[in-house]
Design a protein around this motif. Structure first.
Motif, PDB file in Angstrom:
ATOM      1  N   GLU A  52      31.993  42.841  36.229  1.00  0.00           N
ATOM      2  CA  GLU A  52      31.784  41.536  36.850  1.00  0.00           C
ATOM      3  C   GLU A  52      32.054  40.386  35.883  1.00  0.00           C
ATOM      4  O   GLU A  52      32.026  39.225  36.282  1.00  0.00           O
ATOM      5  N   GLY A  53      32.285  40.700  34.625  1.00  0.00           N
ATOM      6  CA  GLY A  53      32.547  39.674  33.629  1.00  0.00           C
ATOM      7  C   GLY A  53      31.497  39.658  32.539  1.00  0.00           C
ATOM      8  O   GLY A  53      30.306  39.803  32.816  1.00  0.00           O
ATOM      9  N   THR A 113      32.637  37.992  29.169  1.00  0.00           N
ATOM     10  CA  THR A 113      33.175  37.211  28.052  1.00  0.00           C
ATOM     11  C   THR A 113      32.209  36.101  27.667  1.00  0.00           C
ATOM     12  O   THR A 113      31.786  35.300  28.504  1.00  0.00           O
ATOM     13  N   LEU A 125      31.588  32.226  34.319  1.00  0.00           N
ATOM     14  CA  LEU A 125      30.708  33.378  34.455  1.00  0.00           C
ATOM     15  C   LEU A 125      29.263  32.992  34.172  1.00  0.00           C
ATOM     16  O   LEU A 125      28.976  31.946  33.601  1.00  0.00           O
ATOM     17  N   ASP A 166      36.998  31.337  36.767  1.00  0.00           N
ATOM     18  CA  ASP A 166      35.666  30.947  37.218  1.00  0.00           C
ATOM     19  C   ASP A 166      34.704  31.017  36.044  1.00  0.00           C
ATOM     20  O   ASP A 166      34.862  31.830  35.137  1.00  0.00           O
ATOM     21  N   ALA A 184      39.529  31.169  31.694  1.00  0.00           N
ATOM     22  CA  ALA A 184      38.826  31.817  32.800  1.00  0.00           C
ATOM     23  C   ALA A 184      39.035  31.035  34.089  1.00  0.00           C
ATOM     24  O   ALA A 184      39.029  29.810  34.095  1.00  0.00           O
ATOM     25  N   GLU A 242      32.012  32.103  28.522  1.00  0.00           N
ATOM     26  CA  GLU A 242      33.340  31.532  28.612  1.00  0.00           C
ATOM     27  C   GLU A 242      33.415  30.592  29.812  1.00  0.00           C
ATOM     28  O   GLU A 242      32.868  30.862  30.872  1.00  0.00           O
ATOM     29  N   ARG A 291      23.780  43.251  34.102  1.00  0.00           N
ATOM     30  CA  ARG A 291      25.051  42.763  34.640  1.00  0.00           C
ATOM     31  C   ARG A 291      26.154  43.773  34.372  1.00  0.00           C
ATOM     32  O   ARG A 291      26.312  44.260  33.255  1.00  0.00           O
ATOM     33  N   HIS A 297      35.212  39.790  24.554  1.00  0.00           N
ATOM     34  CA  HIS A 297      36.142  39.435  25.628  1.00  0.00           C
ATOM     35  C   HIS A 297      36.900  40.679  26.086  1.00  0.00           C
ATOM     36  O   HIS A 297      36.887  41.710  25.420  1.00  0.00           O
ATOM     37  N   GLU A 298      37.558  40.544  27.210  1.00  0.00           N
ATOM     38  CA  GLU A 298      38.350  41.646  27.749  1.00  0.00           C
ATOM     39  C   GLU A 298      39.583  41.877  26.877  1.00  0.00           C
ATOM     40  O   GLU A 298      40.234  40.928  26.437  1.00  0.00           O
TER      41      GLU A 298
END
Length: 215
Positions: A45-46, A48, A13, A11, A9, A127, A41, A62-63
């Motif tokens: 925007e994330g 994982t 999250l 950034d 990642a 993550e 959320r 996860h994506e």
């Protein structure tokens, strides 16, 4: 269960006050992301991370970068959630959910509850945190998962139920059969909090799960 490698990642999250989200043990005193804001959320925007489901099992989500939605005859969504569910460190279930803008972690929780065992209870680790790396590294390896389960208070209050020796019939009434050696010399040993059966083959020593809800 297959595990997919993912890029690290960029950034962290679920940051809280500029710091990475910590592992919540469900004490109720910490003001972590495990409140209403978690379920509100947006998936875009994330999301994982490693979650605990209401039945006590663990889910890693996860994506998924390469789904074949066109082969399924549907228009590709904005993104896709790929998730695996674990009981005592062993992968037992999983699935994929497409999402668009406006879909939230609450929607993912509802999808998991309809498709698998139960909805999301809390975020354990996001993550990008050391806790995520440590827990994720033990998922799928039951012997490595046990000390992690204790360290991060993942057991909750639900307990597995040991079964008296002698039950060797499966959920559909037929003899339990080992998937490794084909022997019927098998017994139900433990009923997990999720309702799945942990069985053992006395011929080859294989340990396997049966899922009564499938019958």
């Amino acid at each position: 269960m297959l595990r997919r490698q993912r890029s690290k990642a960029k950034d962290v999250l679920f940051s809280e006050n500029g710091k990475p989200a910590h592992v919540c043990t469900g004490c109720g005193r910490c003001r972590s992301e495990n409140g209403k804001q978690l379920f509100d959320r947006q998936l875009a925007e994330g999301f994982t991370g490693i979650y605990e489901l209401k039945d006590g099992s663990i889910m890693e989500a996860h994506e998924w970068d390469d789904p074949d939605w066109e082969e399924c005859g549907v228009d590709p969504p904005l993104g896709s959630v790929y998730y695996d569910i674990y009981e005592n460190g062993e992968g037992v279930d999983g699935g994929v959910m497409g999402y668009d803008r406006g879909d939230t972690i609450g929607n993912l929780s509802d999808f998991v509850a309809r498709s698998n065992s139960d909805g999301i209870s809390r975020l354990i680790a996001a993550e990008g945190t050391p806790e995520y790396d440590e827990i994720y590294g033990a998922l799928g390896i039951p012997k490595d998962y046990l000390p992690i389960k204790r360290k991060y208070s993942l057991s909750k209050n639900k307990k597995a139920v040991a079964v008296e020796p002698g039950q060797n019939l499966g959920p559909d009434g037929s003899p339990l059969e080992c998937g490794d050696c084909g022997s019927n010399n098998c017994e139900l040993c433990v009923i997990e909090p999720t309702g799945s059966w942990l069985c053992r083959c006395w011929s080859c020593g294989n340990v396997f799960y049966q899922y009564p809800e499938w019958f």
